[in-house]
Design a protein around this motif. Sequence first.
Motif, PDB file in Angstrom:
ATOM      1  N   LYS A   1       0.675  -1.319   0.105  1.00 36.59           N
ATOM      2  CA  LYS A   1      -0.057   0.138   0.086  1.00 36.59           C
ATOM      3  C   LYS A   1       0.889   1.117  -0.103  1.00 36.59           C
ATOM      4  O   LYS A   1       0.285   2.326  -0.407  1.00 36.59           O
ATOM      5  CB  LYS A   1      -0.817  -0.073   1.083  1.00 36.59           C
ATOM      6  N   LYS A   2       2.283   1.217   0.349  1.00 33.92           N
ATOM      7  CA  LYS A   2       3.093   2.512   0.204  1.00 33.92           C
ATOM      8  C   LYS A   2       3.384   2.880  -1.014  1.00 33.92           C
ATOM      9  O   LYS A   2       3.615   4.164  -0.951  1.00 33.92           O
ATOM     10  CB  LYS A   2       4.125   1.971   1.197  1.00 33.92           C
ATOM     11  N   VAL A   3       3.295   1.989  -1.864  1.00 32.95           N
ATOM     12  CA  VAL A   3       3.523   2.395  -3.112  1.00 32.95           C
ATOM     13  C   VAL A   3       2.369   3.069  -3.842  1.00 32.95           C
ATOM     14  O   VAL A   3       1.250   2.567  -3.856  1.00 32.95           O
ATOM     15  CB  VAL A   3       4.084   1.268  -4.322  1.00 32.95           C
ATOM     16  N   VAL A   4       2.694   4.086  -4.489  1.00 31.65           N
ATOM     17  CA  VAL A   4       1.624   5.099  -5.109  1.00 31.65           C
ATOM     18  C   VAL A   4       1.894   5.184  -6.557  1.00 31.65           C
ATOM     19  O   VAL A   4       2.920   5.547  -6.861  1.00 31.65           O
ATOM     20  CB  VAL A   4       1.620   6.493  -4.257  1.00 31.65           C
ATOM     21  N   VAL A  31       5.612   6.446 -10.397  1.00 35.64           N
ATOM     22  CA  VAL A  31       5.444   5.464  -9.212  1.00 35.64           C
ATOM     23  C   VAL A  31       6.166   6.090  -8.327  1.00 35.64           C
ATOM     24  O   VAL A  31       7.551   6.440  -8.326  1.00 35.64           O
ATOM     25  CB  VAL A  31       5.914   3.982  -9.652  1.00 35.64           C
ATOM     26  N   ILE A  32       5.515   6.148  -7.030  1.00 35.80           N
ATOM     27  CA  ILE A  32       6.376   6.890  -5.844  1.00 35.80           C
ATOM     28  C   ILE A  32       6.302   5.846  -4.528  1.00 35.80           C
ATOM     29  O   ILE A  32       5.034   5.300  -4.550  1.00 35.80           O
ATOM     30  CB  ILE A  32       5.393   8.381  -5.480  1.00 35.80           C
ATOM     31  N   LYS A  33       7.342   5.605  -4.221  1.00 33.49           N
ATOM     32  CA  LYS A  33       7.601   4.759  -3.031  1.00 33.49           C
ATOM     33  C   LYS A  33       8.492   5.186  -2.141  1.00 33.49           C
ATOM     34  O   LYS A  33       9.602   5.838  -2.270  1.00 33.49           O
ATOM     35  CB  LYS A  33       8.105   3.388  -3.514  1.00 33.49           C
ATOM     36  N   PRO A  34       8.073   5.099  -0.695  1.00 33.64           N
ATOM     37  CA  PRO A  34       9.053   5.678   0.320  1.00 33.64           C
ATOM     38  C   PRO A  34      10.363   4.738   0.600  1.00 33.64           C
ATOM     39  O   PRO A  34      10.667   3.483   0.184  1.00 33.64           O
ATOM     40  CB  PRO A  34       8.364   5.629   1.484  1.00 33.64           C
ATOM     41  N   LEU A  35      11.528   5.402   0.706  1.00 33.31           N
ATOM     42  CA  LEU A  35      12.725   5.081   1.054  1.00 33.31           C
ATOM     43  C   LEU A  35      12.967   4.687   2.488  1.00 33.31           C
ATOM     44  O   LEU A  35      11.977   4.816   3.307  1.00 33.31           O
ATOM     45  CB  LEU A  35      14.014   5.832   0.550  1.00 33.31           C
ATOM     46  N   TRP A  54      11.606   9.620  -0.628  1.00 32.65           N
ATOM     47  CA  TRP A  54      11.028   8.667  -1.436  1.00 32.65           C
ATOM     48  C   TRP A  54      11.686   8.625  -2.852  1.00 32.65           C
ATOM     49  O   TRP A  54      12.556   9.630  -3.250  1.00 32.65           O
ATOM     50  CB  TRP A  54       9.441   9.341  -1.722  1.00 32.65           C
ATOM     51  N   SER A  55      11.561   7.560  -3.582  1.00 32.20           N
ATOM     52  CA  SER A  55      11.892   7.746  -4.960  1.00 32.20           C
ATOM     53  C   SER A  55      10.822   7.704  -5.992  1.00 32.20           C
ATOM     54  O   SER A  55       9.656   7.399  -5.669  1.00 32.20           O
ATOM     55  CB  SER A  55      12.727   6.175  -5.246  1.00 32.20           C
ATOM     56  N   ILE A  56      10.874   8.237  -7.003  1.00 37.44           N
ATOM     57  CA  ILE A  56       9.651   8.551  -7.952  1.00 37.44           C
ATOM     58  C   ILE A  56      10.339   8.334  -9.362  1.00 37.44           C
ATOM     59  O   ILE A  56      11.305   8.564  -9.864  1.00 37.44           O
ATOM     60  CB  ILE A  56       9.233  10.115  -7.880  1.00 37.44           C
ATOM     61  N   GLU A  57       9.654   7.182  -9.915  1.00 34.64           N
ATOM     62  CA  GLU A  57      10.127   6.787 -11.239  1.00 34.64           C
ATOM     63  C   GLU A  57       9.079   6.654 -12.436  1.00 34.64           C
ATOM     64  O   GLU A  57       7.983   6.596 -11.873  1.00 34.64           O
ATOM     65  CB  GLU A  57      10.587   5.132 -11.050  1.00 34.64           C
ATOM     66  N   THR A  77      14.322   9.657  -9.738  1.00 31.08           N
ATOM     67  CA  THR A  77      14.990  10.511  -9.036  1.00 31.08           C
ATOM     68  C   THR A  77      14.268  10.503  -7.409  1.00 31.08           C
ATOM     69  O   THR A  77      13.567   9.948  -7.274  1.00 31.08           O
ATOM     70  CB  THR A  77      14.412  12.051  -9.309  1.00 31.08           C
ATOM     71  N   LYS A  78      14.970  11.135  -6.558  1.00 31.13           N
ATOM     72  CA  LYS A  78      14.520  11.202  -5.228  1.00 31.13           C
ATOM     73  C   LYS A  78      14.146  12.246  -4.815  1.00 31.13           C
ATOM     74  O   LYS A  78      14.426  13.486  -5.146  1.00 31.13           O
ATOM     75  CB  LYS A  78      16.025  10.880  -4.329  1.00 31.13           C
ATOM     76  N   LEU A  79      12.935  12.126  -3.869  1.00 34.93           N
ATOM     77  CA  LEU A  79      12.269  13.207  -3.348  1.00 34.93           C
ATOM     78  C   LEU A  79      12.620  13.264  -1.762  1.00 34.93           C
ATOM     79  O   LEU A  79      12.429  12.389  -1.071  1.00 34.93           O
ATOM     80  CB  LEU A  79      10.888  13.331  -3.399  1.00 34.93           C
ATOM     81  N   ILE A  80      13.032  14.467  -1.341  1.00 33.41           N
ATOM     82  CA  ILE A  80      13.391  14.699   0.037  1.00 33.41           C
ATOM     83  C   ILE A  80      12.597  15.826   0.773  1.00 33.41           C
ATOM     84  O   ILE A  80      12.615  16.860   0.348  1.00 33.41           O
ATOM     85  CB  ILE A  80      14.944  14.991   0.153  1.00 33.41           C
TER      86      ILE A  80
END
Length: 220
Positions: A120-123, A153-157, A163-166, A177-180
């Motif tokens: 469920k964490k993956v959006v 696809v956004i998922k938490p690190l 998060w990483s967004i691909e 790329t990475k979101l901080i």
Amino acid sequence: MKKYSADTQSNLMNDRELIKANVKTLIANGTLESEDDLVKLICEEIRENNRLRKARKLEIEQLRLTRERLINKRKYYEEQRVFYERYIADCLAKQSIDDKQAKAKPTKGASFRLKSRKEKKVVKYSADQLIKKGILLSLDGDEVKNTKHLKFVIKPLLVNGQWSIEAFYLGVSVFTTKLILQELLQKQYENVSVIKLDDKAKVNVNLLIHLLNKKFHTAL
């Protein structure tokens, strides 16, 4: 023309004579060189008063604008305080759940629930969905121009608040790329409303933060 009474006219004449006498005294002791100097001094005083009046008006306007900015900044910091409190509480709640699950004896059902929770964490969003939400503003690069088959696809690190967004085009990864969160909040504080992801996707900072907060930092 307005008519004055005899007493008023007499008083005016007396004042006039008194002023003349005082001017002669000022000329005699060297304070004034001539009667024209008095007129010049009066004109300068009027101009100075006008200048001071304009300066005070400008100062009052600047103080008003400063007050408005302080009110807006206070509102911003209050919103950030609420956001961080909710973020910290959510992190603690998730950590507590993880600790309990780690200590609990693994069972088939528990394993399934843990797996479902992680999934469920993956959006996932299509580019068109993000555009409709106002998050995705534009795309650069030939491989991402067509939004019809573009997915995000956004998922938490492992680190909280990252998060990483691909982006995938027809199932093929075109960029990651990475979101901080801290960096996004800093951009928001600096009034930077738009950033680029991997030099390809322009996104709205405020709406992106809102999406991350809604999907990952609300209570479970």
